[in-house]
Design a protein around this motif. Structure first.
Motif, PDB file in Angstrom:
ATOM      1  N   ARG B 228     130.552  -2.534 -90.165  1.00 52.21           N
ATOM      2  CA  ARG B 228     129.586  -3.158 -91.073  1.00 52.21           C
ATOM      3  C   ARG B 228     129.722  -2.622 -92.502  1.00 52.21           C
ATOM      4  NH1 ARG B 228     124.786  -0.607 -93.425  1.00 52.21           N
ATOM      5  NH2 ARG B 228     124.429   0.376 -91.407  1.00 52.21           N
ATOM      6  N   ILE B 232     133.584  -5.975 -95.374  1.00 52.39           N
ATOM      7  CA  ILE B 232     133.594  -6.875 -96.528  1.00 52.39           C
ATOM      8  C   ILE B 232     134.507  -6.332 -97.621  1.00 52.39           C
ATOM      9  CG2 ILE B 232     132.133  -7.666 -98.439  1.00 52.39           C
ATOM     10  CD1 ILE B 232     130.072  -8.412 -96.346  1.00 52.39           C
ATOM     11  N   ASP B 315     117.020   1.449 -92.473  1.00 55.79           N
ATOM     12  CA  ASP B 315     115.855   0.865 -93.135  1.00 55.79           C
ATOM     13  C   ASP B 315     115.474  -0.472 -92.505  1.00 55.79           C
ATOM     14  OD1 ASP B 315     115.118   2.706 -95.154  1.00 55.79           O
ATOM     15  OD2 ASP B 315     116.907   2.158 -96.296  1.00 55.79           O
ATOM     16  N   VAL B 316     116.483  -1.308 -92.360  1.00 57.11           N
ATOM     17  CA  VAL B 316     116.225  -2.634 -91.807  1.00 57.11           C
ATOM     18  C   VAL B 316     115.749  -2.526 -90.361  1.00 57.11           C
ATOM     19  CG1 VAL B 316     117.311  -4.809 -91.130  1.00 57.11           C
ATOM     20  CG2 VAL B 316     117.841  -3.792 -93.362  1.00 57.11           C
ATOM     21  N   ARG B 319     112.216  -1.390 -90.146  1.00 54.69           N
ATOM     22  CA  ARG B 319     111.255  -2.360 -90.667  1.00 54.69           C
ATOM     23  C   ARG B 319     111.197  -3.655 -89.865  1.00 54.69           C
ATOM     24  NH1 ARG B 319     111.652  -2.442 -97.163  1.00 54.69           N
ATOM     25  NH2 ARG B 319     110.209  -4.158 -96.779  1.00 54.69           N
ATOM     26  N   THR B 320     112.049  -3.764 -88.853  1.00 59.07           N
ATOM     27  CA  THR B 320     112.021  -4.969 -88.019  1.00 59.07           C
ATOM     28  C   THR B 320     111.251  -4.663 -86.739  1.00 59.07           C
ATOM     29  OG1 THR B 320     114.205  -5.554 -88.865  1.00 59.07           O
ATOM     30  CG2 THR B 320     113.458  -6.711 -86.890  1.00 59.07           C
ATOM     31  N   ARG B 324     111.647  -8.376 -82.399  1.00 54.47           N
ATOM     32  CA  ARG B 324     112.500  -9.299 -83.150  1.00 54.47           C
ATOM     33  C   ARG B 324     113.905  -8.755 -83.409  1.00 54.47           C
ATOM     34  NH1 ARG B 324     110.081 -13.412 -86.099  1.00 54.47           N
ATOM     35  NH2 ARG B 324     112.215 -13.962 -86.561  1.00 54.47           N
ATOM     36  N   GLN B 328     117.309 -10.604 -84.831  1.00 51.24           N
ATOM     37  CA  GLN B 328     117.811 -10.170 -86.134  1.00 51.24           C
ATOM     38  C   GLN B 328     119.260  -9.727 -86.044  1.00 51.24           C
ATOM     39  OE1 GLN B 328     116.468 -11.405 -88.562  1.00 51.24           O
ATOM     40  NE2 GLN B 328     115.847  -9.784 -89.934  1.00 51.24           N
ATOM     41  N   HIS B 331     121.302 -12.683 -86.008  1.00 52.09           N
ATOM     42  CA  HIS B 331     121.245 -13.269 -87.354  1.00 52.09           C
ATOM     43  C   HIS B 331     122.172 -12.509 -88.316  1.00 52.09           C
ATOM     44  CE1 HIS B 331     119.717 -15.118 -90.940  1.00 52.09           C
ATOM     45  NE2 HIS B 331     119.385 -13.942 -91.421  1.00 52.09           N
ATOM     46  N   TYR B 332     122.131 -11.199 -88.240  1.00 47.99           N
ATOM     47  CA  TYR B 332     123.007 -10.410 -89.121  1.00 47.99           C
ATOM     48  C   TYR B 332     124.478 -10.670 -88.824  1.00 47.99           C
ATOM     49  CZ  TYR B 332     119.743  -7.818 -91.932  1.00 47.99           C
ATOM     50  OH  TYR B 332     118.805  -7.493 -92.880  1.00 47.99           O
ATOM     51  N   GLU B 335     125.323 -13.888 -90.427  1.00 51.76           N
ATOM     52  CA  GLU B 335     125.463 -13.748 -91.875  1.00 51.76           C
ATOM     53  C   GLU B 335     126.790 -13.088 -92.225  1.00 51.76           C
ATOM     54  OE1 GLU B 335     123.267 -14.975 -94.393  1.00 51.76           O
ATOM     55  OE2 GLU B 335     122.798 -16.068 -92.575  1.00 51.76           O
ATOM     56  N   LEU B 336     127.179 -12.116 -91.418  1.00 51.38           N
ATOM     57  CA  LEU B 336     128.464 -11.465 -91.662  1.00 51.38           C
ATOM     58  C   LEU B 336     129.594 -12.484 -91.527  1.00 51.38           C
ATOM     59  CD1 LEU B 336     130.204  -8.997 -92.179  1.00 51.38           C
ATOM     60  CD2 LEU B 336     130.123  -8.477 -89.745  1.00 51.38           C
ATOM     61  N   LYS B 338     129.410 -15.650 -92.044  1.00 53.63           N
ATOM     62  CA  LYS B 338     129.403 -16.537 -93.203  1.00 53.63           C
ATOM     63  C   LYS B 338     130.042 -15.845 -94.407  1.00 53.63           C
ATOM     64  CE  LYS B 338     125.255 -19.155 -92.088  1.00 53.63           C
ATOM     65  NZ  LYS B 338     123.842 -19.221 -92.454  1.00 53.63           N
ATOM     66  N   ALA B 339     129.750 -14.562 -94.538  1.00 55.47           N
ATOM     67  CA  ALA B 339     130.327 -13.818 -95.660  1.00 55.47           C
ATOM     68  C   ALA B 339     131.849 -13.804 -95.545  1.00 55.47           C
ATOM     69  CB  ALA B 339     129.777 -12.395 -95.681  1.00 55.47           C
ATOM     70  N   ASP B 342     133.211 -17.120 -96.414  1.00 55.85           N
ATOM     71  CA  ASP B 342     133.258 -17.298 -97.870  1.00 55.85           C
ATOM     72  C   ASP B 342     134.460 -16.593 -98.475  1.00 55.85           C
ATOM     73  OD1 ASP B 342     131.022 -18.842 -98.091  1.00 55.85           O
ATOM     74  OD2 ASP B 342     129.670 -17.214 -98.632  1.00 55.85           O
TER      75      ASP B 342
END
Ligand code: SF4
Ligand SMILES: [Fe+2]
Lengths: 652, 394
Positions: B228, B232, B315-316, B319-320, B324, B328, B331-332, B335-336, B338-339, B342
Motif C-alpha cells: 500500500r 503507487i 488512523d483510518v 476511525r472506521t 464497517r 471499507q 472499497h480501499y 480505489e487502489l 482505480k488509481a 489511471d
C-alpha cells in the motif's frame, strides 16, 4: 448602437414588494473612490442596508454590479459581483461570477442593479434598457438552474439571467446563484433570492456598446495585459489544466484537505489532479466570457459532457471526504450545480457530519432520503414516498449523493445540514472540527502549511475564504514567501487584500493577478532569492517594487478618470475597510477573527514539523497595520483617512 | 484464533539491499558452489540486467559456468531439458534464476533433473516426490509479485503430452532469495502494477483462508502495508530504488505467507481465466480480488476487516467503526485499482482485459476444479463462480 463611454452611473433599483422600479444615480465621487463592481456595490449597500437586517427578511438587499472593464473586451472582463447580507454568516457576503448576466446588465445601460423587498408571489424579473417586467415565476419554481435558464431566457443570444435552483428556493444557507454555467458561489446568496420569492432575473442587454474613453491608451494596456497572460507560467498551467492544476502543488506542500483536514496529503491525490483530468476526460475550455486565461473547462464524465469540477470541488467534495473518484465527484458537482449550491460549503458541511457521526455526536440513523415515488411498484397509485437509509462515512462515496439531494430538497436531516457546519456544531457540539470561520466553510487549502493563508482566513471579511488574500500563491505555488513563518505575513495579507479589493472593484478575474504582477520587468528579472529575502525581511520594500499598474491603467483608459497605482491600492483599502466596518456594525470583532481549533491546536496527522497556525503572532500586527483597534474595529481616524462616512447617507 | 495445529516453513535465506548482488559470490561459496549456471530470459537480458549481474561477479574470482537467456514466458519441459543438457555439458554445480515466475519455475525444473539425474520430469510431478538434496539454487526476482523465490511449487507444461505438471516439495525451496532493486528498476509500469496486485492477492488470500496461521498472518499483514505504501510510487516513478526494494520485500513476504497457508477463490478464478483467455496472472488477480473478498465476506468478515489496518493505515482503521471495516477494506482495494488503472491502464474488469462474455461458463467450470479452491473459506460451485465472473465482467 448607442454608446456608453466607459461606465454608466445609472443604477436600476427594483422593489419586489411594490413591483416598482426606478433609476438612481451613483455619484462620480463614489465612482472614483469605489471604482465599481464589489467596491461601488458595497457603497450602494452601505447606503441602503440597516445593520441588524434579517438576511432572509424583506429588508435584505441584493446588489448586482458589473465592473468598469465589463463589456470593454479587456482580458478576463466578463465578470460581475453580488453583494448582500449572508444568511449563512449573518454578515456581508460578496461573490464574483463570470456568467453572461454582467455584460447584459451593463449593455442594457446599467452600472448596477439593486433588488429590494419581497414578492408576494413566486416571480421572475425581466428588464431591458427601457423597462422592467414582473413575471409569474410559479411555472419555473422547482426547476433546476439549467432548466430555469432555458425557460426564462429563451433568447440566449440577447438575454442572460441570474437564477436559483431548488436549494435557493428551499433557503439552503449555502445556496448560490447561477448565470450560464458560472456561479455567484459563496455566502448563500441563492437563499436571499429564494426568500424574496425571486426565481430569476433576466437582463436583455446588447443595447449599448461599451467604449473606452481613451481608446488608444486602452488598446495599449490591453496588448500589454494579453502579452503578460501569454507568458506567465502559473497562468498558462491554469489554462491548460484548470484550477485543478493546484492539486499537485497543494498535495506536495502537505496542505490538501483530507478527512476534514485531518491529513494533509494523499497518495491518490494525483487522481484528481489537473493533469489526470486532462488526460482522461477529453477536456476543452468553457470559460467566463471574455477570458484570456481560460481556467474553466468541460469534459466527459460518466459518459456525458459536463463541467470539469473546480479545484475547490475536487478537494471539498473529494479529498476532504476521502474520495478520489473523479466520476463520483463529477456527479456531486452536477447535483450541486443543478440544485444551485456552493460546493465548498456543501463539502465542508458533509465532512463535519461525517466526523460528527464518527464521534457519536450525530446518530447514523438520521440519514434517510426519500427514494422517489415511482419505485414502489407493488403500491401502485400510492403517493407515499418510500424512504431509504443512507450512510455518510469518510472514504466512501455512497450516501453523498443522497445527502446532497436531501439538503437541496430540505428533507429530513438535509434540512439541518442546509444550515451549514457552524449551525450544526452549535447544536450538536463539535465546534473544534467545524472547519469554518464566521460561518463560512474553509476553502481547500490547509493553512497549517501556509501561515499567511491562516491569517487571511481568520480576518477575511466574508469568512474562511481563500480569495480575500490568495497569499498561498506566494507561499506555495510561487515559492516566493516562506510558508511556515509568521514573519512578513501581516504586511503581505494586508497588501494582497487591498489589491484584491481593487481587482474585484474593477471586476476583472482575480487570476490575472499572477500575470499582471509577476510579468512586469522588475519582478520578472529580480533574481528569485533576492525577491524571496526581500519579501521575508523587508516586505514593505518588496511590495513597493511590485508593479500592478495595469489595473489603474485600465481604469483610467476606460473611464477617463486619472488613477495612479497608489490611488488604486487606496481604493482597494477603502473597500476592504468599508466591508469590515459594515461587519463590525453587525457585531463582528476580534472575537470572530479566529480559526477552527484544529488549525491552531492540532497538527496535521503525520506532520513531522508539528505545525499549527501561529495566529496570535500575526493578528495584533495586522490590526495595527490596518488601523483597527485591539478589538479589531476600524477606528474613526482610519475612516476619516479613507473618507468613509461613519454614517451612511441613506437613500430610498 | 490459534489453529489447533499448523506448520510453517521457510528456510530461504533472504538477502535484501541496494547492493545485495555484490554479496552473492561469497554466499555461493559458502553453499559450496563453484560454477553456477544462470537462467534468465530475453527480456531480462535485453534490459541489461544480466550485465549488471555479471559485473558483480567480475571482481570475485568466481566464474559463471553458463548463461541461458531464452526462457519463454510459459515454462515448458522442452526448455528445462535443453538447459539441463547445457548445465551438464559445462560441469555446473548450482543454479541462479534471474527473472520472473517462468524463469524461476524453469530453474526449479532444471534442479529436479540435474539432482535426480533424470530426463523425465513427469515422474517427479505431484506432492513431495523429491527425495534427494537439491543443488544450490539462488533466485533473483526481476518482478515483484509471484513470490516464487520462496515457494515450494513449480508449474511446467509438457507441450508434447499437452499437460501442465505441478511440482510441490519443500526441496524446491531455493536456498537464497536475493532482492536487489537494480533488478526491478526497468520493469514497466503496467507490469509493476500487475505483479504488485499478484503479491497483494497472495497476502490477502493467505490471511483469510482456512489454513491461515499466526506466522503467515504476520507476513501477510506486513506485506499488505508495504505494498500500500509503495505501489503507487513504484508505478508512477519506476526509478526510485527505495520503492522498488520495498516492493520486492513485500512480494517475498506475501510469497512466504501464501506458501504456508495457500490461496483461494481469487486464484482459482485467475488460473482458470489465465488458462482459457490468457489473461496475465497479475491482471487477473487485480480484477478478481475485490469480488473474491465479497464472495467470502459471509464467512470471514472479521478477517477482511482486520486487513483495513495495513490497507489504509492506523488512523483510518481506528476511525472506521468495526462493523464497517470489511466493506471499507474492499472499497480501499477498489480505489487502489482505480488509481492503478489511471496510472497505467491496468484493467479492472474482464472486458477491459479482452475477455468475451461467452467464455465465462467455461472459466467457471475450470475455476471450481482448480486446486486453490480447497482452502477458500467459502465453498464455491459452478453457479457461484459464474455469478462472480459476471460481476467482474464489466
Ligand atoms: S480565468 Fe477562469 S475564472 Fe477567470 S475569467 Fe477566465 S474562466 Fe473565468
Ligand atoms: Fe498469484
Amino acid at each position: 448602437m448607442e454608446e456608453i463611454k466607459g461606465y454608466s452611473n445609472r443604477i436600476l433599483e427594483i422593489n419586489l414588494t411594490e413591483k416598482s422600479w426606478s433609476v438612481s444615480e451613483a455619484s462620480i465621487k463614489d465612482r472614483e473612490m469605489f471604482i465599481g463592481g464589489k467596491g461601488l456595490g458595497m457603497k450602494l449597500l452601505y447606503d441602503r442596508l440597516k445593520p441588524g437586517t434579517d438576511p432572509l427578511g424583506e429588508d435584505n438587499i441584493l446588489v448586482i454590479m458589473p465592473g468598469v472593464v465589463t463589456g470593454t473586451g479587456a482580458p478576463c472582463s466578463g465578470r460581475f459581483e453580488a453583494i448582500s447580507k449572508s444568511p449563512l454568516t449573518g454578515i456581508i457576503a460578496t461573490a464574483s461570477c463570470g456568467g453572461p448576466f454582467g455584460i447584459h446588465l451593463k449593455t442594457a445601460g446599467y452600472g448596477g442593479l439593486v433588488i429590494k423587498g419581497k414578492s408576494k408571489e413566486k416571480c421572475v424579473v425581466w428588464f431591458d434598457h427601457k423597462t422592467v417586467e414582473f413575471r409569474d415565476g410559479s411555472d419555473v419554481w422547482g426547476l433546476d438552474t439549467v432548466e430555469t435558464q432555458e425557460k426564462i431566457s429563451a433568447d440566449s443570444k440577447k438575454e442572460a439571467s441570474l437564477v436559483i435552483g431548488p436549494a435557493g428556493e428551499n433557503l439552503v444557507r449555502f445556496s448560490n446563484i447561477a448565470s450560464g454555467h458560472r456561479f455567484l458561489g459563496r455566502g448563500g446568496l441563492g437563499a436571499v433570492m429564494g426568500a424574496k420569492n425571486l426565481k430569476g432575473v433576466v437582463a436583455r442587454g446588447k443595447h449599448y456598446k461599451i467604449v473606452p474613453a481613451n481608446p488608444e491608451k486602452f488598446e495599449k494596456v490591453k496588448k500589454k495585459a494579453s502579452l503578460f497572460i501569454k507568458r506567465e507560467a502559473v497562468t498558462l498551467s491554469m489554462g491548460k489544466f484548470g484550477t485543478a492544476t493546484n492539486v499537485k502543488f497543494v498535495n506536495r506542500a502537505k496542505m490538501l484537505p483530507v478527512w476534514n483536514y485531518f491529513f494533509g496529503e494523499h497518495d491518490q491525490a494525483f487522481r484528481i489532479s489537473g493533469e489526470m483530468i486532462r488526460e482522461k476526460h477529453e477536456t476543452k475550455v468553457s470559460t467566463c466570457k471574455p477570458c484570456s486565461i481560460m481556467c474553466g473547462h468541460r469534459g466527459k464524465f460518466n459518459g456525458k459532457e459536463t463541467a470539469v469540477p473546480e479545484y475547490e470541488t475536487l478537494t471539498l467534495l473529494g479529498s476532504n471526504l476521502g474520495i478520489f473518484d473523479r466520476e463520483a465527484i463529477s456527479r456531486f458537482n452536477d447535483i450541486c450545480n443543478r440544485a444551485g449550491m456552493d460546493t465548498i460549503s456543501a463539502g465542508g458541511t458533509l465532512a463535519w457530519v461525517m466526523e460528527a457521526v464518527e464521534k457519536g455526536l450525530v446518530s447514523p440513523d438520521v440519514f434517510v432520503s426519500s427514494a422517489g415515488e415511482n419505485d414502489s411498484s407493488e403500491q401502485q397509485g400510492s403517493k407515499e414516498r418510500s424512504s431509504k437509509p443512507y450512510s455518510l462515512m469518510f472514504g466512501s462515496p455512497d450516501g453523498v449523493e443522497d445527502a446532497l439531494e436531501s439538503i437541496a430538497r430540505c428533507e429530513g436531516f438535509g434540512k439541518e445540514m442546509g444550515l451549514g457546519s457552524r449551525a450544526l456544531s452549535q447544536k450538536y457540539g463539535g465546534r473544534d472540527f467545524a472547519i469554518q470561520v464566521k460561518g463560512l466553510e474553509m476553502a481547500g487549502y490547509d493553512p497549517r502549511g501556509a501561515y499567511g493563508l491562516g491569517l487571511a482566513y481568520a480576518v477575511a471579511n466574508r469568512g474562511a475564504c481563500h480569495l480575500s488574500a490568495s497569499i498561498m500563491s506566494f507561499e506555495v505555488f510561487l515559492g516566493l514567501l516562506k510558508p511556515d513563518t509568521a514573519r512578513a505575513k501581516p504586511q503581505m495579507v494586508k497588501f494582497v487584500e487591498d489589491l484584491t479589493c481593487g481587482v474585484n472593484a474593477l471586476q476583472t478575474c482575480q487570476f490575472t493577478m499572477y500575470a499582471y504582477t509577476l510579468e512586469p520587468f522588475l519582478t520578472k528579472y529580480t533574481p528569485g532569492f533576492i525577491l524571496k529575502n526581500l519579501m521575508l525581511w523587508l516586505p514593505e520594500i518588496a511590495l513597493a517594487l511590485l508593479d500592478f499598474s495595469i489595473y489603474p491603467d485600465f481604469f483610467s483608459s476606460i473611464t477617463g478618470i486619472k488613477m495612479s497605482s497608489a490611488d488604486f491600492l487606496k481604493a482597494g483599502e477603502r473597500i476592504h475597510v468599508l466591508e469590515r466596518y459594515m461587519n463590525t456594525r453587525e457585531g463582528i470583532s476580534s472575537r470572530d477573527d479566529i480559526l477552527p481549533d484544529r488549525m491552531i491546536m492540532e497538527t496535521i496527522s503525520g506532520d513531522e514539523k508539528k505545525r499549527v497556525v501561529p495566529l496570535d503572532k500575526m493578528i495584533g500586527k495586522y490590526y495595527k497595520l490596518r488601523g483597527y483597534n485591539s478589538d479589531g474595529i476600524p477606528v474613526s481616524r482610519l475612516l476619516d483617512k479613507l473618507k468613509i462616512p461613519s454614517e451612511p447617507c441613506f437613500t430610498n | 484464533m490459534l489453529p489447533s495445529y499448523y506448520e510453517f516453513h521457510n528456510p530461504v535465506k533472504i538477502m535484501s539491499g541496494h547492493k545485495a548482488l555484490d554479496n552473492l559470490p561469497s554466499e555461493l561459496e559458502m553453499l559450496g558452489a563453484k560454477c553456477p549456471m544462470v537462467i534468465t530470459d530475453k527480456g531480462v537480458a535485453g534490459a541489461g540486467l544480466v550485465k549488471i549481474f555479471t559485473q558483480s561477479f567480475d571482481s570475485s574470482g568466481m566464474t559463471i559456468g553458463a548463461i541461458f537467456d531464452d526462457v519463454p514466458p510459459d515454462s515448458s519441459s522442452e526448455v528445462v531439458e535443453k538447459i539441463t543438457a547445457i548445465f551438464r555439458k559445462n560441469g555446473c554445480d548450482s543454479l541462479i534464476a534471474l527473472g520472473g515466475g517462468s524463469v524461476i519455475d524453469t530453474a526449479k525444473g532444471v534442479n529436479i533433473l540435474v539432482t535426480e539425474n533424470s530426463d523425465d520430469l513427469l515422474q517427479f510431478s505431484g506432492a513431495e516426490m523429491l527425495k534427494k538434496k537439491m543443488k544450490p539454487l539462488v533466485v533473483i526476482p526481476t518482478t515483484s509479485g509471484t513470490g516464487s523465490e520462496v515457494t515450494v511449487v513449480a508449474v511446467i507444461s509438457d507441450i508434447k503430452r499437452n499437460l501442465k505438471m505441478a511440482f510441490s516439495s519443500t526441496r524446491l525451496l531455493p536456498d537464497i532469495a536475493l532482492l536487489d532493486p537494480r533488478m526491478t528498476l526497468t520493469l514497466p509500469p503496467k507490469m509493476t502494477a500487475a505483479t504488485a496486485m499478484d503479491a497483494m492477492s497472495h497476502a490477502v488470500e493467505s490471511f483469510i483462508n482456512l489454513q491461515k496461521n499466526p506466522m503467515s498472518d504476520a507476513y501477510a499483514l506486513a506485506a499488505i502495508e508495504m505494498i500500500r505504501k509503495n505501489v503507487i510510487n513504484a508505478v508512477s516513478d519506476g526509478n526510485d530504488a527505495k520503492v522498488r526494494l520495498a516492493m520486492a520485500n513485500a512480494s517475498t513476504m506475501a510469497g512466504i505467507a501464501f506458501s504456508n497457508s495457500m490461496v483461494g477463490v481469487v486464484h482459482s478464478l485467475g488460473h482458470a481465466a489465465g488458462g482459457i483467455c490468457h489473461i496475465p496472472h497479475g491482471v487477473a488477480m487485480n480484477i478478481f480480488l475485490p469480488f473474491g473478498l465479497e464472495y467470502n465476506m459471509s464467512k470471514c468478515r472479521d478477517n477482511i476487516g482486520r486487513l483495513l489496518l495495513p490497507m489504509a493505515g492506523a488512523d483510518v482503521y481506528a476511525r472506521t467503526p468495526e462493523s464497517r471495516r470489511a466493506e471499507q477494506m474492499i472499497h480501499y482495494l477498489r480505489e487502489l485499482r482505480k488509481a492503478l488503472n489511471d496510472l497505467c491502464g491496468l484493467p479492472i474488469n474482464l472486458k477491459q482485459a479482452g475477455v468475451t462474455e461467452d467464455k465465462l461458463p467455461q472459466i467457471a467450470k475450470a475455476a471450481i476444479n482448480d486446486p486453490s479452491i480447497i482452502m477458500n473459506p467459502r465453498e464455491m460451485d459452478e453457479n457461484d463462480a459464474l455469478e462472480i465472473l459476471k460481476k467482474a465482467f464489466a
